[in-house]
Design a protein around this motif. Sequence first.
Motif, PDB file in Angstrom:
ATOM      1  N   ALA A  90      -1.230  -4.312  -0.032  1.00  0.00           N
ATOM      2  CA  ALA A  90      -1.665  -3.283  -0.854  1.00  0.00           C
ATOM      3  C   ALA A  90      -0.438  -2.151  -0.707  1.00  0.00           C
ATOM      4  O   ALA A  90      -0.533  -0.930  -0.109  1.00  0.00           O
ATOM      5  CB  ALA A  90      -2.819  -2.614  -0.163  1.00  0.00           C
ATOM      6  N   ARG A  91       0.535  -2.370  -1.672  1.00  0.00           N
ATOM      7  CA  ARG A  91       1.728  -1.480  -1.724  1.00  0.00           C
ATOM      8  C   ARG A  91       1.379  -0.254  -2.290  1.00  0.00           C
ATOM      9  O   ARG A  91       1.918   0.843  -1.591  1.00  0.00           O
ATOM     10  CB  ARG A  91       2.726  -2.191  -2.762  1.00  0.00           C
ATOM     11  CG  ARG A  91       3.159  -3.482  -2.436  1.00  0.00           C
ATOM     12  CD  ARG A  91       4.184  -3.402  -1.257  1.00  0.00           C
ATOM     13  NE  ARG A  91       4.700  -4.692  -1.056  1.00  0.00           N
ATOM     14  CZ  ARG A  91       5.240  -4.938   0.074  1.00  0.00           C
ATOM     15  NH1 ARG A  91       5.440  -4.056   0.958  1.00  0.00           N
ATOM     16  NH2 ARG A  91       5.713  -6.330   0.198  1.00  0.00           N
ATOM     17  N   GLU A  92       0.595   0.047  -3.351  1.00  0.00           N
ATOM     18  CA  GLU A  92       0.192   1.440  -3.772  1.00  0.00           C
ATOM     19  C   GLU A  92      -0.557   2.377  -2.758  1.00  0.00           C
ATOM     20  O   GLU A  92      -0.386   3.312  -2.696  1.00  0.00           O
ATOM     21  CB  GLU A  92      -0.766   1.277  -5.146  1.00  0.00           C
ATOM     22  CG  GLU A  92      -0.735   2.626  -5.678  1.00  0.00           C
ATOM     23  CD  GLU A  92       0.419   3.207  -6.417  1.00  0.00           C
ATOM     24  OE1 GLU A  92       0.538   4.590  -6.359  1.00  0.00           O
ATOM     25  OE2 GLU A  92       1.443   2.693  -6.528  1.00  0.00           O
ATOM     26  N   GLU A  93      -1.457   1.735  -2.093  1.00  0.00           N
ATOM     27  CA  GLU A  93      -2.167   2.467  -1.060  1.00  0.00           C
ATOM     28  C   GLU A  93      -1.315   2.799   0.479  1.00  0.00           C
ATOM     29  O   GLU A  93      -1.391   3.704   0.641  1.00  0.00           O
ATOM     30  CB  GLU A  93      -3.626   1.794  -0.646  1.00  0.00           C
ATOM     31  CG  GLU A  93      -4.618   1.439  -1.495  1.00  0.00           C
ATOM     32  CD  GLU A  93      -4.419   0.378  -2.549  1.00  0.00           C
ATOM     33  OE1 GLU A  93      -3.281  -0.380  -2.230  1.00  0.00           O
ATOM     34  OE2 GLU A  93      -5.382   0.128  -3.601  1.00  0.00           O
ATOM     35  N   SER A  94      -0.260   1.993   0.551  1.00  0.00           N
ATOM     36  CA  SER A  94       0.386   2.003   1.697  1.00  0.00           C
ATOM     37  C   SER A  94       1.293   3.121   1.067  1.00  0.00           C
ATOM     38  O   SER A  94       1.629   4.039   1.960  1.00  0.00           O
ATOM     39  CB  SER A  94       1.171   0.899   1.840  1.00  0.00           C
ATOM     40  OG  SER A  94       2.268   1.060   2.663  1.00  0.00           O
ATOM     41  N   ARG A  95       1.996   3.400   0.121  1.00  0.00           N
ATOM     42  CA  ARG A  95       2.836   4.267  -0.423  1.00  0.00           C
ATOM     43  C   ARG A  95       2.118   5.516  -0.396  1.00  0.00           C
ATOM     44  O   ARG A  95       2.457   6.796  -0.020  1.00  0.00           O
ATOM     45  CB  ARG A  95       3.208   4.037  -1.884  1.00  0.00           C
ATOM     46  CG  ARG A  95       4.315   5.167  -2.519  1.00  0.00           C
ATOM     47  CD  ARG A  95       4.675   4.894  -3.812  1.00  0.00           C
ATOM     48  NE  ARG A  95       3.476   5.090  -4.696  1.00  0.00           N
ATOM     49  CZ  ARG A  95       3.137   6.314  -5.150  1.00  0.00           C
ATOM     50  NH1 ARG A  95       3.587   7.184  -4.725  1.00  0.00           N
ATOM     51  NH2 ARG A  95       1.925   6.227  -5.963  1.00  0.00           N
TER      52      ARG A  95
END
Length: 101
Positions: A67-72
């Motif tokens: 989950a790249r966007e949530e991680s960012r």
Amino acid sequence: MNHATPARRALPALFATMLLAGGLLLGQTAAAPPAEAARVGTCNVNQLQKQARDERDRAAQLKRLGAREESRRAYARAEALERRAKQCAHADDVVAPPFPR
């Protein structure tokens, strides 16, 4: 006796204005919170740092899960928390203590 008429009008108006202003000032001081209760801006640096660490751990877990966007976003929140903790620590060091009573 015609010259006394303006004074008869002006003095009661002046006294009424003074009483009204004094009552407002007295009401403001009675309603004002004590100095200790008015302290604003106190923050717990250790708690902010812990929240930042927790948020970084959450961001790393989200990144592992894909989950790249949530991680960012979680990394950005962690950075904001660390920045806030740094500002609070700096303010505690720079700001002079209040005058003793």
